[in-house]
Write a protein that holds these residues in place. Structure first.
Motif, PDB file in Angstrom:
ATOM      1  N   ALA A 216     -18.215  34.740  33.793  1.00 20.17           N
ATOM      2  CA  ALA A 216     -17.768  33.936  32.650  1.00 20.17           C
ATOM      3  C   ALA A 216     -17.151  34.840  31.587  1.00 20.17           C
ATOM      4  CB  ALA A 216     -18.957  33.186  32.076  1.00 20.17           C
ATOM      5  N   ILE A 221     -18.376  31.792  27.370  1.00 21.64           N
ATOM      6  CA  ILE A 221     -19.763  31.955  26.908  1.00 21.64           C
ATOM      7  C   ILE A 221     -19.903  31.407  25.486  1.00 21.64           C
ATOM      8  CG2 ILE A 221     -21.521  33.682  26.281  1.00 21.64           C
ATOM      9  CD1 ILE A 221     -20.415  35.356  28.670  1.00 21.64           C
ATOM     10  N   LYS A 222     -18.919  31.763  24.639  1.00 17.71           N
ATOM     11  CA  LYS A 222     -18.992  31.338  23.235  1.00 17.71           C
ATOM     12  C   LYS A 222     -18.953  29.810  23.111  1.00 17.71           C
ATOM     13  CE  LYS A 222     -16.884  31.982  18.761  1.00 17.71           C
ATOM     14  NZ  LYS A 222     -15.762  32.537  18.009  1.00 17.71           N
ATOM     15  N   ARG A 225     -22.176  28.175  24.477  1.00 19.32           N
ATOM     16  CA  ARG A 225     -23.357  28.409  23.653  1.00 19.32           C
ATOM     17  C   ARG A 225     -23.421  27.368  22.522  1.00 19.32           C
ATOM     18  NH1 ARG A 225     -22.938  34.076  22.061  1.00 19.32           N
ATOM     19  NH2 ARG A 225     -22.036  33.207  20.192  1.00 19.32           N
TER      20      ARG A 225
END
Ligand SMILES: [Zn+2]
Length: 424
Positions: A216, A221-222, A225
């Motif tokens: 990823a 990821i950001k 999240r």
């Protein structure tokens, strides 16, 4: 309606489509008539990949220089006129007739199916449908063919996007990944309960969601999240008129072998091994208006060797590692702007662009321009980035208004993160 076979075709069936395509281009495209004759290629004698490889590559420059000579149907047949994005140089005209629009619809239909969209779903298209953009229209046509519900909000306007999500309850969005961060930001500032919205998945375009190790990317990821939605990466271009789409396992983008013949070649024009990065060279199949043969995309990526655990027979390609012409050589290290972008994303910095110039000795010089409104000091960014990229890059602060002007030029359909001034 034209029959496009299924993406489960055998290699032999694909090669037959390729042969038909070559004969069609030779008969109907003024450019290829001349090009194949000049290079003494007898298309009816092409029976193996080795024969096919004798055909020289078609470059972006060929397409720019001889644009209208690529037109293989009568001009009066053309329905949709679009242009390429023009990320590298001048945009090029592209044209589609009725059969090409059907092909485009079929292409997105298959692409949406890979991402798990079905007839009952409602999809909000947050990219532009106009501005001479092929993809926006393609999404619309593909969803029509699928029979899904469609909301055409177009690009930007986070307020309108959220209003539409609340009104029509789409399960999917089509969006540029970094725009999702803007949507999240708007929702947070305006008290919108985005975490419990109807949106469960996003068909993403324009930015890689995997890094070169097929993990990823920092951007994926950001986003995830902050917002628990399933992100499906897609990769496409006007010239290819074909989408490559991630399945639910998110390990590379599936190829539609009934619509495109792909090769990944090294500097010498030889195929690279699976897992090695080379330039993607494409022959989009079953195109009528502007057929291309062995067109060099300039995109550097890899073939993924093993079969996908999802069970689909079609092969996959990895994310775009960089564009061939954008490669930077800094103090003996080669890297692409995408590496810098990945590093900046990991530092959660979004208000910046990258500028490349040549110094007086002809060496590449790279400077990252960051908004002065950003709290971190340039030296701090430089140090953190050096830990990620093993290279020290110059960081300059500029005003937020200048950043906005340079990063989002009025005529551009997407943000300009890399400014290459090396040839100027
Ligand atoms: Zn798969």
């Amino acid at each position: 309606m034209k029959d496009f076979l299924s993406p489960d075709i055998s290699l032999e069936q694909q090669f037959e489509l390729l042969r038909e395509h070559l004969l069609y281009a030779k008969q109907n495209s003024p450019f290829y008539k001349r090009f194949l004759d000049k290079n003494k290629i007898n298309v009816s004698g092409i029976e193996t990949y080795r024969d096919f490889q004798q055909i020289p590559i078609t470059s972006k420059e060929d397409l720019q220089r001889h644009n209208l000579d690529f037109l293989a149907v009568d001009y009066s047949e053309i329905i949709d006129h679009v242009t390429t994005s023009g990320t590298l140089g001048n945009p090029v005209n592209f044209m589609l007739n009725e059969a090409d629009l059907q092909r485009l619809a079929y292409n997105e239909y298959e692409s949406f199916k890979i991402a798990g969209i079905v007839k009952n779903d409602v999809v909000q298209i947050t990219t532009t449908l106009d501005r001479r953009f092929m993809a926006g229209m393609a999404y619309y046509l593909g969803l029509r063919k699928l029979g899904a519900g469609i909301i055409r909000t177009g690009s930007g306007l986070p307020g309108l996007q959220w209003d539409s999500i609340e009104r029509f309850k789409p399960k999917f969005l089509v969006a540029v990944p970094s725009f999702l961060l803007k949507l999240i930001d708007y929702a947070e500032k305006n008290g919108i309960d985005y975490k419990n919205s109807s949106v469960k998945g996003v068909i993403c375009i324009g930015e890689s969601l995997l890094n070169e190790h097929l993990e990823a990317s920092a951007l994926r990821i950001k986003i995830q999240r902050l917002w628990d939605v399933e992100l499906y990466s897609t990769y496409a271009s006007t010239e290819m008129a074909t989408a490559f789409t991630e399945c639910e396992l998110h390990k590379g983008n599936h190829i539609l072998p009934n619509l495109i013949y792909t090769e990944i070649l090294d500097e010498a024009g030889k195929p690279v091994k699976n897992g090695e990065v080379g330039e993607l060279v494409v022959t989009p199949l079953q195109v009528e208006s502007m057929p291309l043969i062995r067109y060099a995309t300039g995109d550097m990526l890899m073939n993924i060797g093993d079969d996908c655990a999802c069970g689909r027979k079609s092969k996959r390609i990895g994310p775009v590692i960089g564009r061939k012409k954008q490669m930077l050589k800094i103090k003996g290290t080669s890297l692409y702007p995408q590496h810098i972008q990945e590093g900046m994303n990991a530092l959660e910095i979004s208000d910046y662009f990258i500028e490349a110039k040549k110094d007086i000795f002809g060496n590449d010089q790279v400077c990252i321009k960051v908004s002065e409104e950003f709290s971190m000091k340039p030296t701090e960014i430089q140090e953190l980035l050096r830990e990620k990229l093993q290279i020290k890059l110059e960081i300059h602060r500029i005003s937020a208004s200048e950043l906005l002007r340079k990063k989002f030029p009025k005529e551009s359909r997407k943000p300009m993160i890399f400014h290459d001034l090396r040839s100027i």
